[in-house]
Design an enzyme around this catalytic site. Structure first.
Site, short mmCIF file in Angstrom:
data_model
loop_
_atom_site.label_atom_id
_atom_site.label_comp_id
_atom_site.label_asym_id
_atom_site.label_seq_id
_atom_site.Cartn_x
_atom_site.Cartn_y
_atom_site.Cartn_z
CG HIS A 85 0.48 4.79 -4.74
ND1 HIS A 85 -0.17 4.09 -3.76
CD2 HIS A 85 0.24 6.10 -4.50
CE1 HIS A 85 -0.80 4.94 -2.97
NE2 HIS A 85 -0.56 6.17 -3.40
CG ASP A 106 -1.24 0.71 -3.57
OD1 ASP A 106 -2.27 1.14 -4.12
OD2 ASP A 106 -0.22 1.40 -3.37
ZN LIG Z 1 -3.45 5.37 0.07
ZN LIG Z 2 -0.52 6.52 1.12
#
Ligand SMILES: [Zn+2]
Ligand SMILES: [Zn+2]
Length: 553
Positions: free
Chosen positions: A367, A193
């Protein structure tokens, strides 16, 4: 010889959203996520954007299933569209499948799939794929990283994750398991990510919001408190509920997805609310302001969501006034800033106090930021590294982190949507491309196509000029017109001279073509378009859509 493994990226590499990739092994295909993307402001009339499913449709019988990392729309929101054409089982946590299920059900496609709930740490065969589901912390409960034990070694997909040491439910990203894989068989390939790769430092813990919420609730003891957050952010909702209940308030949910998700999360036991603390939104107005907390949808300023309706004074349930405090416990997703601003303005005009993430720390990202990604990389120590999930700049920033943490530069591949990679004894190499353009969805119509979108952009920005001429092909004469009808180009009453001039010019062009012997309507229309277009552009410096209509008597 061990089988090679291929990876095809159908979305999420070069944009935030429509995350979708495919693993190929022993002639079978396994999807990891199938998400949607919300449209930009210049995608006129588009409701959402999907990955291009052409390649999957052509290989439908080879698809053995989809593993869903978590329940956000940008990871599971495309499933109800793909299931129109394909039929396959979907594997994910109970929460993930709970979130994905209602959309699939609404589309009437539950019969085309089997929703298979997997537990934290579970490992199972899906066709030839040996898949392990590793717990990660994110802004929705029960998210997974996916480890595929392939003939070419362990392939790890991070999913959306953060390294939160004090998450609301205590379920941390399972670094111990990832470390065991790294020091055991080793991790051949990591896809990670990239959303927050440009953000330095470490993301704040989700539980750090609690203190901020509590002090806001205490500060505004006499006022009604209205909060808005993502309907899937069950842990944020939990913290808002806890703060409210501790201050003696009753909680009402507002907005269809909020009500649905709260119900689902309570059933699954991931959201704890005493029954006595819940009230119906219909009863919220009858209680004193100091005893109510509303949890609403609309934190992204979506025009039809509950909060936007309140801000416009159109809510069926609530009238916002100076006795209200509105807490936006969220961040605007890129592209939504203007809508969020409009909602804040509306609420302020009605006299409410508005608290948002620009004023107080009422939001924490889901995130990993740069330092977390570095920690992750130092544990994973992959042979090969492919940054995923992000705009191109985020992918590049993440690639730099990979290099910084010791992945050899030639082993870091910054890929884009459509790229196909092969992992073999030789290493990881690009081997081709599959279609991966945007699939625009407009209402129930389905694919709108690039051409329609281009037309809409021209219509929106430049307007339209329709030129109508009637000709007698036999005698080669203009019978009536040209007549010009315009919308959105110039203000017609003030442009009469301009229109007259254009008419004369078009008439001359048609007469010339006819005297040159042109009798074909299509060619005449082209001439009309060219003459009108040139004039309009030269005189007004605009390029409206020109629609020529040549009719025969
Ligand atoms: Zn995402
Ligand atoms: Zn997500």
């Amino acid at each position: 010889m061990t089988s090679d493994v291929r990876l095809a990226f159908l979305g999420g590499l070069g944009e935030i959203g429509r995350n979708c990739m495919v693993l190929e092994q022993d002639d079978k295909l396994l999807l990891i996520d199938c998400g949607l993307m919300f449209p930009d402001a210049d995608m006129h009339g588009i409701d959402l954007v999907l990955p291009d499913f052409t390649w999957l449709r052509e290989n439908a019988e080879r698809v053995v299933g989809c593993v869903a990392t978590h329940g956000h729309e940008d990871h599971v929101g495309g499933l109800q569209y793909l299931l129109r054409d394909l039929s396959f089982p979907i594997f994910g946590s109970a929460v993930t499948l709970g979130l994905a299920r209602s959309r699939i059900e609404e589309a009437g496609l539950l019969g085309r799939t089997e929703l298979v709930v997997v537990a934290d740490g579970e490992r199972r065969m899906i066709g030839p794929f040996d898949v392990e589901f590793i717990p990660v912390t994110h802004s929705v409960p029960s998210a997974f990283a996916i480890a595929v034990h392939s003939p070419q070694g362990v392939i790890l997909h991070s999913g959306d994750f953060k390294l939160d040491l004090t998450p609301v439910d205590g379920r941390r990203t399972d670094l111990a398991r990832i470390g065991a894989l790294a020091s055991g068989p080793g991790i051949r390939l990591l896809m990670c990510d990239s959303t927050n790769a440009e953000e330095s430092g470490h993301s704040p813990s989700e539980t750090s919001i609690m203190g901020v919420l509590r002090s806001l609730f205490r500060e505004h003891r006499d006022q009604r408190i209205i909060t808005a957050s993502f309907a899937s952010h069950i842990h944020r909702i939990q913290q808002i509920i806890d703060a409210a209940v501790d201050e003696g308030r009753k909680v009402a949910t507002l907005g269809r997805s909020m009500q649905k998700n709260v119900r689902m999360a309570r059933e699954l036991g991931v959201l704890r609310v005493p029954e006595s603390s819940l009230i119906d939104i219909e009863d919220a107005d009858s209680l004193p302001p100091s005893e109510v907390c509303i949890i609403s949808t609309g934190s992204q300023g979506e025009p039809m969501a509950a909060l936007s309706l309140m801000a416009r004074g159109d809510s069926k349930w609530l009238k916002v006034s100076e006795r209200d405090v509105v807490i936006l416990s969220s961040n605007a997703i890129p592209g939504n800033e203007a809508n969020v601003s409009r909602v804040i303005d509306g609420l302020l005009r009605l006299g409410a106090e508005v608290v948002h993430s620009g004023i107080a720390d009422v939001h924490a990202t889901g995130h990993a930021q740069a330092d977390e990604i570095k920690t992750y990389l130092s544990i994973v120590r992959p042979d090969y590294f492919v940054p995923v999930h992000g705009e191109y700049r985020h992918l590049v920033a993440n690639a730099k982190l990979g290099a910084l943490m010791g992945v050899p530069s030639p082993n870091i591949l910054v890929c884009e949507d459509g790229d196909v990679l092969e992992l073999s004894d030789r290493g990881l190499e690009p081997v081709g491309r599959v279609p991966a353009g945007y699939l625009y969805v407009d209402g129930i119509v389905g694919d709108v196509g690039q051409g329609v979108l281009r037309d809409r952009r021209v219509l929106a920005e430049e307007g339209v000029v329709v030129v109508v001429v009637t000709v007698d092909v036999g005698s080669g004469k203009v019978i009536t017109g040209p007549e010009i009808i315009t919308r959105g180009w110039v203000y017609a009453p003030e442009a009469e001279d301009l229109l007259d001039e254009a008419c004369d010019l078009v008439e001359a062009a048609v007469e010339k073509a006819l005297s040159d012997g042109v009798r074909d309507i299509e060619t005449l229309e082209k001439d009309v378009r060219r003459a009108a277009g040139k004039f309009v552009n030269e005189r007004t410096k605009r390029r409206p859509m020109i629609v020529p209509v040549v009719m025969e008597t």
